[in-house]
Scaffold this motif. Sequence first.
Motif, PDB file in Angstrom:
ATOM      1  N   ARG A 110     -12.648 -16.947  26.428  1.00 61.85           N
ATOM      2  CA  ARG A 110     -13.039 -17.502  25.129  1.00 61.85           C
ATOM      3  C   ARG A 110     -14.318 -18.331  25.242  1.00 61.85           C
ATOM      4  O   ARG A 110     -15.179 -18.271  24.376  1.00 61.85           O
ATOM      5  N   SER A 111     -14.451 -19.103  26.323  1.00 66.27           N
ATOM      6  CA  SER A 111     -15.648 -19.946  26.471  1.00 66.27           C
ATOM      7  C   SER A 111     -16.912 -19.097  26.568  1.00 66.27           C
ATOM      8  O   SER A 111     -17.946 -19.461  25.999  1.00 66.27           O
ATOM      9  N   ARG A 140     -17.632 -17.711  23.079  1.00 72.55           N
ATOM     10  CA  ARG A 140     -18.267 -18.739  22.250  1.00 72.55           C
ATOM     11  C   ARG A 140     -19.744 -18.875  22.599  1.00 72.55           C
ATOM     12  O   ARG A 140     -20.599 -18.913  21.720  1.00 72.55           O
ATOM     13  N   ASP A 155     -15.997 -20.886  17.233  1.00 68.49           N
ATOM     14  CA  ASP A 155     -14.543 -21.002  17.412  1.00 68.49           C
ATOM     15  C   ASP A 155     -13.798 -20.462  16.197  1.00 68.49           C
ATOM     16  O   ASP A 155     -12.785 -19.766  16.338  1.00 68.49           O
ATOM     17  N   ASP A 190     -11.232 -17.297  16.163  1.00 66.04           N
ATOM     18  CA  ASP A 190      -9.864 -17.442  15.635  1.00 66.04           C
ATOM     19  C   ASP A 190      -9.584 -16.424  14.529  1.00 66.04           C
ATOM     20  O   ASP A 190      -8.512 -15.808  14.501  1.00 66.04           O
TER      21      ASP A 190
END
Length: 82
Positions: free
Chosen positions: A35-36, A39, A56, A60
């Motif tokens: 996820r990082s 992003r 983010d 989501d």
Amino acid sequence: MFSDKPRSLPDWIERGYDILSTEITEGDHDEGIPRSLARDELISHEDFPDSPDDADYAIDQLLNSGWLYEVAGNLRVTIPEE
């Protein structure tokens, strides 16, 4: 009334999906991307808002809508059936 049509997302979130799906499928990411990193990819891309909160939120929404899924902390692309 129930519809089997995919739920549409705002254009800027769909652009986020295009960015991430390209990175995941064309990059060397057989196991998806964390996820990082997703992003960071969104924030650094010229066609996406440069806000971490927007990135983010987009991730989501893509997860909640089934456009992406997460396994062992890595995001992967959901390939729609044709």
